[in-house]
Write a protein that holds these residues in place. Structure first.
Motif, PDB file in Angstrom:
ATOM      1  N   GLY A  68       0.842  -1.183   0.000  1.00 21.15           N
ATOM      2  CA  GLY A  68       0.000   0.000   0.000  1.00 21.15           C
ATOM      3  C   GLY A  68       0.878   1.234   0.000  1.00 21.15           C
ATOM      4  O   GLY A  68       1.728   1.387  -0.865  1.00 21.15           O
ATOM      5  N   ARG A  69       0.680   2.091   0.995  1.00 24.79           N
ATOM      6  CA  ARG A  69       1.503   3.298   1.102  1.00 24.79           C
ATOM      7  C   ARG A  69       2.801   3.049   1.870  1.00 24.79           C
ATOM      8  O   ARG A  69       3.662   3.911   1.919  1.00 24.79           O
ATOM      9  N   ARG A  70       2.909   1.901   2.485  1.00 22.89           N
ATOM     10  CA  ARG A  70       4.119   1.581   3.258  1.00 22.89           C
ATOM     11  C   ARG A  70       5.190   1.036   2.331  1.00 22.89           C
ATOM     12  O   ARG A  70       4.984   0.052   1.635  1.00 22.89           O
ATOM     13  N   ARG A  71       6.326   1.705   2.350  1.00 19.74           N
ATOM     14  CA  ARG A  71       7.445   1.296   1.510  1.00 19.74           C
ATOM     15  C   ARG A  71       8.685   1.162   2.370  1.00 19.74           C
ATOM     16  O   ARG A  71       8.911   1.941   3.282  1.00 19.74           O
ATOM     17  N   SER A  72       9.491   0.176   2.052  1.00 20.61           N
ATOM     18  CA  SER A  72      10.753  -0.040   2.756  1.00 20.61           C
ATOM     19  C   SER A  72      11.907   0.183   1.793  1.00 20.61           C
ATOM     20  O   SER A  72      11.770  -0.047   0.583  1.00 20.61           O
ATOM     21  N   TYR A  73      13.032   0.604   2.342  1.00 19.03           N
ATOM     22  CA  TYR A  73      14.199   0.954   1.541  1.00 19.03           C
ATOM     23  C   TYR A  73      15.462   0.395   2.178  1.00 19.03           C
ATOM     24  O   TYR A  73      15.500   0.120   3.369  1.00 19.03           O
ATOM     25  N   ILE A  74      16.519   0.310   1.352  1.00 11.89           N
ATOM     26  CA  ILE A  74      17.838  -0.075   1.851  1.00 11.89           C
ATOM     27  C   ILE A  74      18.893   0.605   0.975  1.00 11.89           C
ATOM     28  O   ILE A  74      18.644   0.882  -0.202  1.00 11.89           O
ATOM     29  N   ILE A  75      20.043   0.877   1.565  1.00 11.31           N
ATOM     30  CA  ILE A  75      21.128   1.530   0.835  1.00 11.31           C
ATOM     31  C   ILE A  75      21.738   0.549  -0.169  1.00 11.31           C
ATOM     32  O   ILE A  75      21.775  -0.661   0.077  1.00 11.31           O
ATOM     33  N   THR A  76      22.188   1.065  -1.294  1.00 12.07           N
ATOM     34  CA  THR A  76      22.880   0.259  -2.304  1.00 12.07           C
ATOM     35  C   THR A  76      24.384   0.478  -2.157  1.00 12.07           C
ATOM     36  O   THR A  76      24.828   1.326  -1.366  1.00 12.07           O
ATOM     37  N   GLU A  77      25.157  -0.222  -2.950  1.00  9.87           N
ATOM     38  CA  GLU A  77      26.611  -0.026  -2.932  1.00  9.87           C
ATOM     39  C   GLU A  77      26.961   1.409  -3.319  1.00  9.87           C
ATOM     40  O   GLU A  77      27.836   2.027  -2.730  1.00  9.87           O
ATOM     41  N   LYS A  78      26.266   1.952  -4.307  1.00 10.66           N
ATOM     42  CA  LYS A  78      26.512   3.346  -4.708  1.00 10.66           C
ATOM     43  C   LYS A  78      26.211   4.300  -3.552  1.00 10.66           C
ATOM     44  O   LYS A  78      26.958   5.233  -3.294  1.00 10.66           O
ATOM     45  N   GLY A  79      25.124   4.056  -2.836  1.00 16.60           N
ATOM     46  CA  GLY A  79      24.780   4.889  -1.688  1.00 16.60           C
ATOM     47  C   GLY A  79      25.809   4.778  -0.580  1.00 16.60           C
ATOM     48  O   GLY A  79      26.179   5.770   0.055  1.00 16.60           O
ATOM     49  N   ARG A  80      26.324   3.576  -0.369  1.00 18.66           N
ATOM     50  CA  ARG A  80      27.354   3.369   0.646  1.00 18.66           C
ATOM     51  C   ARG A  80      28.627   4.131   0.271  1.00 18.66           C
ATOM     52  O   ARG A  80      29.279   4.733   1.113  1.00 18.66           O
ATOM     53  N   GLN A  81      28.953   4.140  -1.018  1.00 16.56           N
ATOM     54  CA  GLN A  81      30.116   4.901  -1.473  1.00 16.56           C
ATOM     55  C   GLN A  81      29.908   6.395  -1.258  1.00 16.56           C
ATOM     56  O   GLN A  81      30.839   7.114  -0.852  1.00 16.56           O
ATOM     57  N   MET A  82      28.696   6.883  -1.527  1.00 12.79           N
ATOM     58  CA  MET A  82      28.383   8.297  -1.287  1.00 12.79           C
ATOM     59  C   MET A  82      28.525   8.633   0.189  1.00 12.79           C
ATOM     60  O   MET A  82      29.085   9.676   0.547  1.00 12.79           O
ATOM     61  N   LEU A  83      28.017   7.762   1.053  1.00 10.40           N
ATOM     62  CA  LEU A  83      28.086   7.970   2.492  1.00 10.40           C
ATOM     63  C   LEU A  83      29.535   7.948   2.966  1.00 10.40           C
ATOM     64  O   LEU A  83      29.960   8.816   3.743  1.00 10.40           O
ATOM     65  N   ASP A  84      30.319   7.000   2.485  1.00 10.81           N
ATOM     66  CA  ASP A  84      31.736   6.912   2.857  1.00 10.81           C
ATOM     67  C   ASP A  84      32.504   8.152   2.412  1.00 10.81           C
ATOM     68  O   ASP A  84      33.341   8.677   3.153  1.00 10.81           O
ATOM     69  N   LYS A  85      32.227   8.627   1.205  1.00 11.08           N
ATOM     70  CA  LYS A  85      32.891   9.824   0.687  1.00 11.08           C
ATOM     71  C   LYS A  85      32.575  11.039   1.572  1.00 11.08           C
ATOM     72  O   LYS A  85      33.463  11.831   1.899  1.00 11.08           O
ATOM     73  N   GLU A  86      31.314  11.171   1.962  1.00  9.55           N
ATOM     74  CA  GLU A  86      30.931  12.295   2.826  1.00  9.55           C
ATOM     75  C   GLU A  86      31.588  12.181   4.195  1.00  9.55           C
ATOM     76  O   GLU A  86      32.048  13.176   4.767  1.00  9.55           O
ATOM     77  N   TYR A  87      31.671  10.975   4.732  1.00  9.84           N
ATOM     78  CA  TYR A  87      32.321  10.745   6.026  1.00  9.84           C
ATOM     79  C   TYR A  87      33.787  11.180   5.960  1.00  9.84           C
ATOM     80  O   TYR A  87      34.279  11.879   6.841  1.00  9.84           O
ATOM     81  N   ARG A  88      34.482  10.791   4.899  1.00 10.13           N
ATOM     82  CA  ARG A  88      35.884  11.179   4.734  1.00 10.13           C
ATOM     83  C   ARG A  88      36.013  12.697   4.612  1.00 10.13           C
ATOM     84  O   ARG A  88      36.955  13.301   5.133  1.00 10.13           O
ATOM     85  N   ARG A  89      35.069  13.335   3.921  1.00 11.06           N
ATOM     86  CA  ARG A  89      35.084  14.800   3.781  1.00 11.06           C
ATOM     87  C   ARG A  89      34.944  15.467   5.142  1.00 11.06           C
ATOM     88  O   ARG A  89      35.668  16.418   5.474  1.00 11.06           O
ATOM     89  N   LEU A  90      34.033  14.953   5.962  1.00 14.53           N
ATOM     90  CA  LEU A  90      33.831  15.513   7.299  1.00 14.53           C
ATOM     91  C   LEU A  90      35.068  15.312   8.180  1.00 14.53           C
ATOM     92  O   LEU A  90      35.437  16.210   8.953  1.00 14.53           O
ATOM     93  N   LEU A  91      35.696  14.153   8.074  1.00 20.84           N
ATOM     94  CA  LEU A  91      36.931  13.913   8.829  1.00 20.84           C
ATOM     95  C   LEU A  91      38.029  14.888   8.414  1.00 20.84           C
ATOM     96  O   LEU A  91      38.790  15.378   9.263  1.00 20.84           O
ATOM     97  N   SER A  92      38.114  15.190   7.120  1.00 20.13           N
ATOM     98  CA  SER A  92      39.103  16.150   6.628  1.00 20.13           C
ATOM     99  C   SER A  92      38.844  17.536   7.205  1.00 20.13           C
ATOM    100  O   SER A  92      39.780  18.248   7.576  1.00 20.13           O
ATOM    101  N   GLN A  93      37.584  17.916   7.288  1.00 22.91           N
ATOM    102  CA  GLN A  93      37.250  19.214   7.878  1.00 22.91           C
ATOM    103  C   GLN A  93      37.654  19.250   9.341  1.00 22.91           C
ATOM    104  O   GLN A  93      38.205  20.252   9.808  1.00 22.91           O
ATOM    105  N   ALA A  94      37.392  18.166  10.074  1.00 21.25           N
ATOM    106  CA  ALA A  94      37.768  18.113  11.488  1.00 21.25           C
ATOM    107  C   ALA A  94      39.288  18.173  11.636  1.00 21.25           C
ATOM    108  O   ALA A  94      39.805  18.850  12.532  1.00 21.25           O
ATOM    109  N   ALA A  95      40.018  17.497  10.746  1.00 19.73           N
ATOM    110  CA  ALA A  95      41.484  17.532  10.791  1.00 19.73           C
ATOM    111  C   ALA A  95      41.995  18.945  10.526  1.00 19.73           C
ATOM    112  O   ALA A  95      42.948  19.400  11.181  1.00 19.73           O
ATOM    113  N   ASP A  96      41.370  19.643   9.579  1.00 18.77           N
ATOM    114  CA  ASP A  96      41.756  21.035   9.308  1.00 18.77           C
ATOM    115  C   ASP A  96      41.524  21.903  10.538  1.00 18.77           C
ATOM    116  O   ASP A  96      42.364  22.738  10.900  1.00 18.77           O
TER     117      ASP A  96
END
Length: 107
Positions: A68-96
């Motif tokens: 019906g209106r209930r939908r479930s989702y899960i991250i894909t490999e591409k999404g995991r790569q996007m998340l990992d890239k953002e995490y590394r970017r945030l770590l770089s900002q903290a290091a700066d």
């Protein structure tokens, strides 16, 4: 020049992808983000469902169930790569920050 889509993630985008490390529904994501961030990050339902659709189109997540209106989702490999890239970017900002100000600040 328009900004490249998903080059960086907003806080809301980051936490949506983070929550989708396991299959869940939109309402579950809203609750998980509130709990994870102790209320610091709030996502409106309209924003959530708009971002979920954008992530599906981008291939970052996939719909796993539709009842019906209930939908479930899960991250894909591409999404995991996007998340990992953002995490590394945030770590770089903290290091700066630490390099310039010479201190580490815990949340």
């Amino acid at each position: 020049m328009p900004r490249e889509r998903f080059k960086t993630l907003t806080e809301q985008m980051f936490y949506i992808l983070l929550c989708l490390h396991r299959e869940c529904r939109g309402v579950d994501i809203l609750e998980m983000v509130r709990k994870l961030t102790e209320g610091r990050v709030n996502i409106g339902s309209g924003t959530l469902y708009d971002l979920l659709e954008q992530f599906i189109k981008e291939g970052a997540i996939e719909e796993t169930k539709s009842e019906g209106r209930r939908r479930s989702y899960i991250i894909t490999e591409k999404g995991r790569q996007m998340l990992d890239k953002e995490y590394r970017r945030l770590l770089s900002q903290a290091a700066d920050y630490n390099r310039i100000l010479g201190k580490d600040v815990s949340p």
